[in-house]
Design an enzyme around this catalytic site. Sequence first.
Site, short mmCIF file in Angstrom:
data_model
loop_
_atom_site.label_atom_id
_atom_site.label_comp_id
_atom_site.label_asym_id
_atom_site.label_seq_id
_atom_site.Cartn_x
_atom_site.Cartn_y
_atom_site.Cartn_z
N HIS A 1 -9.68 4.25 2.29
CA HIS A 1 -8.85 4.39 3.39
C HIS A 1 -9.69 4.81 4.91
CE1 HIS A 1 -6.29 7.34 5.95
NE2 HIS A 1 -5.57 6.16 6.03
N GLU B 1 -11.41 -1.44 6.01
CA GLU B 1 -10.24 -1.05 6.81
C GLU B 1 -10.69 -0.61 8.28
OE1 GLU B 1 -5.92 1.35 7.18
OE2 GLU B 1 -7.30 1.98 5.68
N GLU C 1 0.89 -1.23 -0.10
CA GLU C 1 0.06 0.06 0.05
C GLU C 1 0.82 1.30 0.10
OE1 GLU C 1 -3.32 2.00 3.02
OE2 GLU C 1 -3.60 -0.12 2.58
N GLU D 1 -5.30 7.12 -0.70
CA GLU D 1 -5.59 7.91 0.58
C GLU D 1 -5.27 9.08 0.46
OE1 GLU D 1 -3.13 7.52 4.31
OE2 GLU D 1 -2.98 5.59 3.46
#
Length: 303
Positions: free
Chosen positions: A232, A254, A155, A182
């Site tokens: 995100h 997440e 990531e 993000e």
Amino acid sequence: DYIFAPLLEGRDCFATEFLNDLMWRATQRLGTAGLSTVAQSGIDLALWDLKGKLLKQPVYRLLGGPCRDRLLLYTTGDDLDWAMELGFKHFKITNPVHYDMSTAGLNILEEKISKARETIGPDADLMLNAVMSYNLDFAVQVAERLRPYHMRWLEEPLIPTDLEAHAQLKKSVPWMTIATGEDHHGRQAFRQLIEQRAVDVLQPDLKWCGGLSETVKIYTLGEAAGLITVPHGGANTPFGQHFSMAMPETPIAEFWLGSDPGIPLEEVVRIPGMAIPTDGYLVPSDAPGFGLEIDPDWITLWD
């Protein structure tokens, strides 16, 4: 306030597409990133919450309704034993190295990944959150080193503005799934990633990228290209929870586990009315809007 307020005051609050368009056009001369995008995100999320409250429907129903009974979660953090005790089954860990650490950094990173894989077992998803700490050369070396550990994804290995490096990285390490987004702002930044086939997992942040309206547009671009969208911190806010509940190509969400081991999640969630994980899953609130329970006395108006 000086840009958005005059545009929006007195408008129809249900016209979220129109208002979203007004805000984007108003900030084109300032660019589509940074403070203006964050401000736009807050306004857009508030409009969706208001729309849901007025219609007496949760936002995920306004987005088309639920596409699953509950959200599957992964947790972000290095307290793997505690995360497993809480019932999480998939894990993303932090990055301990920078590209200037060269071979020594690769050794440190591989040792951490190896221990994590041993802890969670062979069947759990394992991800690494690099947070822009690599350059292209080091990211390729990381992908080579981590190939035996069957990573779900790597990531945000690179700074978000280097589109060419993202494209080259994906070409250089086709076996490694690359996730990022993000720190990308607005649909155009994601369109470029998608067109270059430089990303596999889109990760817009609903609080930064332009809001829920913009995230839906980013999702649609990704869906058309066969890519999944995993926002995100998606399970850490009601906004991400409702988005994830409604979107088929968002298979996992997440949850950043920022609390100390031993403290129940009920004691650390700071957004009143927000659902919390149970055994690695989550069901968003079905209250109107995002289900926020904000006391009016908490709100202070600035002149």
